[in-house]
Design a protein around this motif. Structure first.
Motif, short mmCIF file in Angstrom:
data_model
loop_
_atom_site.label_atom_id
_atom_site.label_comp_id
_atom_site.label_asym_id
_atom_site.label_seq_id
_atom_site.Cartn_x
_atom_site.Cartn_y
_atom_site.Cartn_z
N GLY A 168 0.84 -1.19 0.00
CA GLY A 168 0.00 0.00 0.00
C GLY A 168 0.87 1.24 0.00
O GLY A 168 2.09 1.17 0.21
N GLY A 196 -0.76 -2.59 -4.31
CA GLY A 196 -1.94 -1.83 -3.89
C GLY A 196 -1.70 -0.34 -3.83
O GLY A 196 -2.58 0.40 -3.40
N GLY A 394 -5.30 -0.12 -6.86
CA GLY A 394 -4.69 0.94 -6.07
C GLY A 394 -5.07 2.34 -6.49
O GLY A 394 -4.72 3.31 -5.81
#
Length: 422
Positions: A168, A196, A394
């Motif tokens: 992330g 992501g 994402g």
């Protein structure tokens, strides 16, 4: 109860969402002295206070700012008004009749009667306890956000040989940050077959520093008793189960977890709001009103955003919606909205067909798609059709619904957003 206050609007949370929502409500006709912001931290700004990297504000301000700089722009605007701000204040409860119960060291426990409430509590990181990782609980295993606070606010280094689990945006950003502080980031592991995070962060935070990104890979064991000594990683199959024979040991003294963000919705659940199982935030209409009349939600408490600029824009919608509610509006006639064929969710989940402005629908896709079309339909009528060279989980996407299209619909109709062949 020590006292009861009365305000037209109570904003729960003083981060970028809360400040933008409060200012928007004021701009849309609510007297500033009738607005109060409640923030549990010692100052306004929220999580942006520890995000010292640049990249904020490109969409909203047209320039690249650090997180504290972006927050300060809104802090300055709030401080120029007569909006009441209560920091170091914890909201304990919301009641059915829109009363806010809160507490701080100066006022004790007190209540605020509100005509409208906007929830802007942000989100939190998924902890290690939510993961199935073998091993003990040594020092050096922490969330990427905790590591960011240690480095950027407190001035401590979490470790010098680092493995990051999860790609992330905060995990990617901390890979770069730890490298710049002199640590060796051994790798970033991502259980999914794609990252992501935003593409720009993959390039600027990993590729520019030659940090390897291992896709379809996860940490299966933590080694060490008092302090982490290393981790075992392994490739995973399409069911995300470790593949025997792919195990590798990596020596490290820190494991940073960037394994997802969860909307901070204890208050939302407490008051019984209808929740979206995918976003894990409240279900809302186009003005961000929840299933409870007079209660609105925006920012990361509603859906986890890529950019704070989008948080600001959404929060301004919520502030306007709360102002309209306080002043009185006609009873809405809703059409529903949903995603299919690779669209995981939509926000909003319902739209007033009598809305007189263009409505932006946010959505995320479930996989990486190339050379596809985003198509929006209602009752067989095509409302939107755009070719997209790439769609990724994402990256938050959006489409627009024109007011004239809404007026042609009947209450209960369904707007469908889907991914189709180009």
């Amino acid at each position: 109860m020590s006292k009861i206050l009365n305000y037209d609007l109570v904003v729960v949370g003083g981060g970028p969402a809360g400040m933008a929502a409060a200012l928007s409500a004021m701009d849309n006709g609510i007297k500033e002295e009738n607005i109060i912001i409640l923030e549990r931290a010692e100052r306004l700004g929220g999580i942006l206070e520890q995000c010292i990297h640049s990249g904020f504000g490109a969409t909203y301000f047209g320039e690249m700012l650090s997180g504290p700089e972006y927050a300060q722009r809104f802090i300055d605007l709030v401080e120029k008004t007569n909006i009441t701000v209560k920091t170091d204040t914890m909201v304990l409860n919301l009641t059915e009749d829109n009363q806010v119960i809160c507490s701080n060291k100066d006022d004790g426990i007190y209540a605020i009667n509100a005509k409208a409430i906007i929830l802007c509590m942000g989100c939190r990181e998924r902890p290690r306890g939510a993961l199935d990782i073998a091993g003990s609980r040594p020092a050096g295993v922490m969330s990427a956000g905790a590591a960011q606070k240690f480095v950027n606010i407190d001035g401590y280094m979490p470790g010098h040989k680092v493995v990051i689990l999860g790609s992330g945006d905060i995990g990617l950003i901390m890979a770069r940050r730890m490298t710049l502080e002199g640590a060796k980031v051994e790798c970033v592991c991502e259980v999914m077959p794609y990252s992501g995070g935003l593409q720009r962060n993959i390039v600027q935070c990993l590729e520019d520093f030659d940090i390897p990104l291992y896709l379809s890979c996860t940490v299966i064991q933590v080694h060490g008793k008092d302090r982490i000594e290393g981790v075992t990683i392994a490739d995973v199959d399409d069911k995300m189960l470790p593949i025997p024979g792919t195990e590798r040991y990596i020596e490290c003294d820190a494991l940073l977890l960037s394994v997802g963000l969860i909307p901070e919705n204890e208050l939302s659940n407490q008051i019984g709001l209808e929740m979206d199982p995918v976003t894990r935030g409240p279900r809302v209409n186009e003005m961000r009103e929840t299933s409870h009349k007079g209660v609105f939600a925006c920012g990361n408490v509603l859906q986890v955003h890529d950019l704070v600029d989008f948080v600001t824009q959404e929060s301004q919608i919520a502030g306007k919606g709360a102002a309209q509610y306080i002043k009185g509006t006609a009873e809405p006639e809703y059409v529903n909205c949903k995603g299919i064929n690779g669209v995981r969710y939509t926000v909003p989940q319902r739209i007033n067909k009598n809305n007189e402005e263009e409505v932006k629908i946010y959505f995320r896709v479930a996989n990486v798609y190339r050379d596809k079309r985003v198509v929006v339909t209602c009752n067989g009528k095509e409302l939107w059709n755009r070719k997209r060279p790439k769609l990724a989980p994402g990256e938050m996407e959006n489409v627009f619904i024109k007011p004239e299209d809404l007026k042609d619909m009947k209450a209960g109709d369904e707007i469908v957003v889907s991914i189709e062949e180009a």
